[in-house]
Scaffold this motif. Structure first.
Motif, mmCIF file in Angstrom:
data_model
loop_
_atom_site.group_PDB
_atom_site.id
_atom_site.type_symbol
_atom_site.label_atom_id
_atom_site.label_comp_id
_atom_site.label_asym_id
_atom_site.label_seq_id
_atom_site.Cartn_x
_atom_site.Cartn_y
_atom_site.Cartn_z
ATOM 1 N N THR A 1 13.991 -12.680 -31.177
ATOM 2 C CA THR A 1 14.432 -14.071 -31.161
ATOM 3 C C THR A 1 15.541 -14.358 -32.160
ATOM 4 O OG1 THR A 1 12.224 -14.796 -30.477
ATOM 5 C CG2 THR A 1 13.664 -16.461 -31.469
ATOM 6 N N ALA A 2 15.444 -13.771 -33.337
ATOM 7 C CA ALA A 2 16.345 -14.107 -34.437
ATOM 8 C C ALA A 2 17.772 -13.638 -34.163
ATOM 9 C CB ALA A 2 15.835 -13.484 -35.730
ATOM 10 N N ASN A 3 18.701 -14.319 -34.787
ATOM 11 C CA ASN A 3 20.102 -13.909 -34.724
ATOM 12 C C ASN A 3 20.394 -12.868 -35.793
ATOM 13 O OD1 ASN A 3 20.694 -15.651 -32.595
ATOM 14 N ND2 ASN A 3 21.298 -17.328 -33.950
ATOM 15 N N GLU A 4 21.485 -12.152 -35.615
ATOM 16 C CA GLU A 4 21.942 -11.195 -36.625
ATOM 17 C C GLU A 4 22.392 -11.944 -37.882
ATOM 18 O OE1 GLU A 4 21.777 -7.998 -36.481
ATOM 19 O OE2 GLU A 4 21.500 -7.549 -34.344
ATOM 20 N N PRO A 5 22.352 -11.259 -39.036
ATOM 21 C CA PRO A 5 21.914 -9.890 -39.285
ATOM 22 C C PRO A 5 20.389 -9.805 -39.425
ATOM 23 C CG PRO A 5 22.740 -10.857 -41.307
ATOM 24 C CD PRO A 5 22.959 -11.888 -40.237
ATOM 25 N N LYS A 6 19.821 -8.794 -38.844
ATOM 26 C CA LYS A 6 18.370 -8.624 -38.854
ATOM 27 C C LYS A 6 18.048 -7.148 -38.749
ATOM 28 C CE LYS A 6 18.286 -9.341 -33.847
ATOM 29 N NZ LYS A 6 17.769 -10.151 -32.720
ATOM 30 N N GLU A 7 16.890 -6.771 -39.257
ATOM 31 C CA GLU A 7 16.464 -5.382 -39.183
ATOM 32 C C GLU A 7 14.951 -5.343 -39.061
ATOM 33 O OE1 GLU A 7 16.958 -1.137 -41.614
ATOM 34 O OE2 GLU A 7 17.807 -2.994 -42.429
ATOM 35 N N LEU A 8 14.467 -4.476 -38.192
ATOM 36 C CA LEU A 8 13.034 -4.265 -37.996
ATOM 37 C C LEU A 8 12.701 -2.832 -38.372
ATOM 38 C CD1 LEU A 8 10.200 -5.042 -36.862
ATOM 39 C CD2 LEU A 8 11.037 -4.289 -34.617
ATOM 40 N N ILE A 9 11.739 -2.665 -39.268
ATOM 41 C CA ILE A 9 11.276 -1.341 -39.663
ATOM 42 C C ILE A 9 9.799 -1.215 -39.294
ATOM 43 C CG2 ILE A 9 10.786 0.192 -41.609
ATOM 44 C CD1 ILE A 9 13.199 -0.931 -43.016
ATOM 45 N N ILE A 10 9.469 -0.181 -38.548
ATOM 46 C CA ILE A 10 8.085 0.092 -38.161
ATOM 47 C C ILE A 10 7.626 1.340 -38.903
ATOM 48 C CG2 ILE A 10 6.538 0.642 -36.238
ATOM 49 C CD1 ILE A 10 8.445 -0.915 -34.408
ATOM 50 N N ILE A 11 6.611 1.169 -39.741
ATOM 51 C CA ILE A 11 6.128 2.253 -40.582
ATOM 52 C C ILE A 11 5.178 3.144 -39.778
ATOM 53 C CG2 ILE A 11 4.975 2.863 -42.738
ATOM 54 C CD1 ILE A 11 7.593 1.303 -43.099
ATOM 55 N N PRO A 12 5.483 4.422 -39.622
ATOM 56 C CA PRO A 12 4.635 5.307 -38.811
ATOM 57 C C PRO A 12 3.187 5.335 -39.292
ATOM 58 C CG PRO A 12 6.712 6.382 -39.349
ATOM 59 C CD PRO A 12 6.660 5.121 -40.156
ATOM 60 N N ASN A 13 2.264 5.242 -38.342
ATOM 61 C CA ASN A 13 0.821 5.383 -38.557
ATOM 62 C C ASN A 13 0.182 4.269 -39.383
ATOM 63 O OD1 ASN A 13 0.840 7.963 -37.218
ATOM 64 N ND2 ASN A 13 1.674 8.846 -39.102
ATOM 65 N N ALA A 14 0.954 3.322 -39.873
ATOM 66 C CA ALA A 14 0.401 2.290 -40.754
ATOM 67 C C ALA A 14 -0.316 1.201 -39.963
ATOM 68 C CB ALA A 14 1.507 1.665 -41.597
ATOM 69 N N VAL A 15 -1.423 0.695 -40.533
ATOM 70 C CA VAL A 15 -2.106 -0.472 -39.991
ATOM 71 C C VAL A 15 -1.717 -1.686 -40.823
ATOM 72 C CG1 VAL A 15 -4.021 0.916 -39.115
ATOM 73 C CG2 VAL A 15 -4.199 -0.123 -41.394
ATOM 74 N N HIS A 16 -2.166 -2.841 -40.400
ATOM 75 C CA HIS A 16 -1.778 -4.119 -41.009
ATOM 76 C C HIS A 16 -1.981 -4.115 -42.521
ATOM 77 C CE1 HIS A 16 -1.248 -8.543 -40.943
ATOM 78 N NE2 HIS A 16 -2.214 -8.553 -41.845
#
Length: 353
Positions: free
Chosen positions: A314-329
């Motif tokens: 949804t958000a406009n730039e600049p934006k970055e999404l990082i998904i941490i492998p194997n991590a839970v909440h």
């Protein structure tokens, strides 16, 4: 209130209805080891950092209690600063303080604070949350930081953890003094309370929930005070709880993260807590954070992952999404070998200019 519990169980720890069966006294030796001092911190203060108790008022006259973390030997140059809060139902001796400690090690002035109505902050009744007031809490922290002589008021960012990630984004959208915003294990509390987990609540269920909340208001008005819900987490797990409850328990109800002032560790939200969240979507204007940068960090196996992914779309730039492998909440609450603090450092160094 059992029907209400079923309908909005996916609010996780937001109403105090979840795990209401947990009334029994625990004989778990692990729980007996928990530090019950109100001054207890769930992490060690870095020897490179100082910590000072501070207080400041928000726009509603509520006095917020915070801890200001500063790097030792920072010299005379004014510091970049961060306001940090969360998770939803936590206090500054838990995750937000740990984050502040880590970011101060990396050269920032970092303020971890208790939200209104919780922890050591003021506000009556206790154990109440509000999308408007909790957003304001971040701006009040920015007020405080910007007035400190050793802080550059043009270099202030915010970090929101879990449910306070949503409030952090909302604060950044409305408060143009915030130059950059980061979230970890983001939760949009208004979305989950009004629509349920993964937007699963039907219109009929929502109507029933609102009817039940209205009836509870009559009861509260008659008694002269708002009623507490059952405690957020049980004293002891039975073994058949949902996985996310087990993960929350592993943080809040064990020596790992227990803090007696935390609603999630040791208490309950008011039964009527969801009312103001049900029709106030806080992230309506998330696009207006741009052109200031946004960093969203979530776990690969986090039950909350979809909130970060949806906001990123949804958000406009600049934006970055990082998904941490194997991590839970909850891994992003306190696991310093999992939380990408060096990425947070570079993000804010690059953008607090």
């Amino acid at each position: 209130m059992k029907k209400l519990t079923v309908i909005i169980a996916a609010m996780l720890l937001s109403t105090g209805q979840l795990a209401a069966q947990g009334k029994q006294k625990s004989s778990d030796k692990n729980l007996e080891k928990m530090n019950t001092s109100k001054e207890h911190y769930t992490f060690q203060l870095s020897n490179k950092v100082t910590r000072e108790k501070v207080s400041f008022k928000n726009r509603y006259g509520i006095t917020l209690s915070g801890d200001l973390y500063l790097p030792k030997n920072s010299g005379t140059e004014k510091l970049s600063a961060l306001a940090i809060s969360g998770p939803f139902g936590a206090v500054k001796q838990q995750s937000s303080g740990l984050y502040a400690n880590q970011m101060a090690e990396r050269g920032f002035a970092a303020l971890a604070f208790d939200p209104s109505y919780t922890g050591e902050s003021s506000g009556e009744p206790r154990n109440l949350a509000s999308p408007e007031i909790n957003t304001e809490d971040f701006s009040a922290a920015v007020d405080y930081l910007g007035l400190q002589k050793n802080i550059d008021s043009n270099k202030i960012g915010i970090i929101g953890i879990c449910g306070f990630g949503g409030f952090a984004l909302n604060a950044a959208a409305i408060d143009k003094r915030v130059k950059a915003v980061a979230t970890t294990s983001l939760y949009d509390m208004t979305r989950v309370m009004s629509k349920g987990y993964n937007d699963s609540v039907t219109p009929e269920q929502r109507t029933k929930a609102l009817e039940d909340l209205g009836q509870q208001r009559w009861k509260d008005a008659q008694s002269g005070k708002p009623a507490d819900g059952p405690r957020n987490l049980p004293e002891k797990l039975n073994g058949d709880e949902p996985q996310f409850v087990k993960e929350y328990f592993d943080y809040y109800r064990t020596p790992r993260g227990f803090q007696v002032n935390s609603v999630n560790s040791n208490g309950a939200w008011l039964i009527t807590n969801p009312i103001s969240f049900m029709n106030m979507p806080i992230l309506t204007y998330v696009k207006e954070i741009s052109p200031r940068p946004m960093l969203l960090i979530t776990g690969e196996n986090a039950h909350s992952r979809y909130f970060s992914e949806d906001i990123f779309k949804t958000a406009n730039e600049p934006k970055e999404l990082i998904i941490i492998p194997n991590a839970v909440h909850v891994d992003l609450y306190d696991k310093v070998d999992v939380i990408p603090f060096e990425k947070l450092k570079s993000f804010f160094n690059d953008n607090l200019k």
